[in-house]
Design a protein around this motif. Structure first.
Motif, mmCIF file in Angstrom:
data_model
loop_
_atom_site.group_PDB
_atom_site.id
_atom_site.type_symbol
_atom_site.label_atom_id
_atom_site.label_comp_id
_atom_site.label_asym_id
_atom_site.label_seq_id
_atom_site.Cartn_x
_atom_site.Cartn_y
_atom_site.Cartn_z
ATOM 1 N N SER A 70 -3.570 -3.006 0.334
ATOM 2 C CA SER A 70 -2.172 -3.082 0.284
ATOM 3 C C SER A 70 -1.311 -2.051 -0.039
ATOM 4 C CB SER A 70 -2.132 -3.895 -1.378
ATOM 5 O OG SER A 70 -2.699 -5.239 -1.175
ATOM 6 N N ALA A 73 5.063 -1.232 -3.742
ATOM 7 C CA ALA A 73 6.543 -1.458 -3.709
ATOM 8 C C ALA A 73 6.744 -0.340 -4.695
ATOM 9 C CB ALA A 73 6.882 -2.713 -4.112
ATOM 10 N N VAL A 79 2.007 -5.204 -2.643
ATOM 11 C CA VAL A 79 2.392 -5.919 -1.347
ATOM 12 C C VAL A 79 1.634 -5.651 -0.071
ATOM 13 C CG1 VAL A 79 4.934 -5.901 -2.457
ATOM 14 C CG2 VAL A 79 4.123 -4.066 -0.447
ATOM 15 N N ARG A 82 2.254 -2.445 5.492
ATOM 16 C CA ARG A 82 3.375 -2.065 6.463
ATOM 17 C C ARG A 82 4.644 -2.932 6.014
ATOM 18 N NH1 ARG A 82 -1.070 -1.457 8.834
ATOM 19 N NH2 ARG A 82 -1.576 -3.488 9.891
ATOM 20 N N THR A 83 4.513 -3.442 4.499
ATOM 21 C CA THR A 83 5.877 -3.912 4.157
ATOM 22 C C THR A 83 6.971 -2.849 4.078
ATOM 23 O OG1 THR A 83 4.750 -5.665 2.748
ATOM 24 C CG2 THR A 83 6.985 -5.031 2.212
#
Length: 144
Positions: A70, A73, A79, A82-83
């Motif tokens: 993950s 953020a 998240v 690659r968010t």
């Protein structure tokens, strides 16, 4: 209410264990107690020093194994990878010493302002059962 029988102390008698010792054994007993106290102090001080050292060398993985892969953020939540506006996990766990320094206004190694904030927010959100929680909790202790 039933009355309790008198204790030996109420009659002016001392129980056998508290009778006044002979004068020679008093000083011997004091010496033995002093030696016991000194060895206790010697045994406790290294333990405290070891505890302080282990707090600084403990590790906080970001994220912990349960959330491996993950991203982090800015608010410290995990998240999907690659968010947008989230940060890849660092290449290694941070030590207690590195985190302590960062919590006091410094920077974690190999971070910029935003990734540093995201990682510190992640650390602040750690809860019991998550990897790194015990290390972070130890840093919050006085003297940690």
């Amino acid at each position: 209410m039933e009355e309790m029988p008198p204790t030996p102390c109420e009659h002016g008698e001392l129980p056998p264990a508290t009778e006044a010792p002979a004068s020679g054994s008093t000083s011997r007993r004091a010496l033995m107690l002093g030696a016991l106290g000194a060895s206790t102090v010697v045994a406790i001080r290294p333990a405290l020093a070891q505890t302080t050292g282990s707090v600084l060398t403990c590790e906080i993985p970001i994220p912990d194994q349960a959330r491996a892969g993950s991203y982090i953020a800015l608010d410290g939540s995990t998240v999907p990878a690659r968010t947008l506006f989230a940060f890849a996990p660092p290449s290694r766990p941070y030590t207690g010493e590195e985190v302590k320094r960062a919590l006091q206004g410094g920077m974690l190694p190999n971070t910029n302002y935003f990734s540093n904030q995201a990682y510190l927010n992640y650390i602040r959100r750690l809860q019991r059962g998550q990897g790194g929680f015990t290390c972070y909790a130890s840093l919050q202790m006085p003297g940690g």
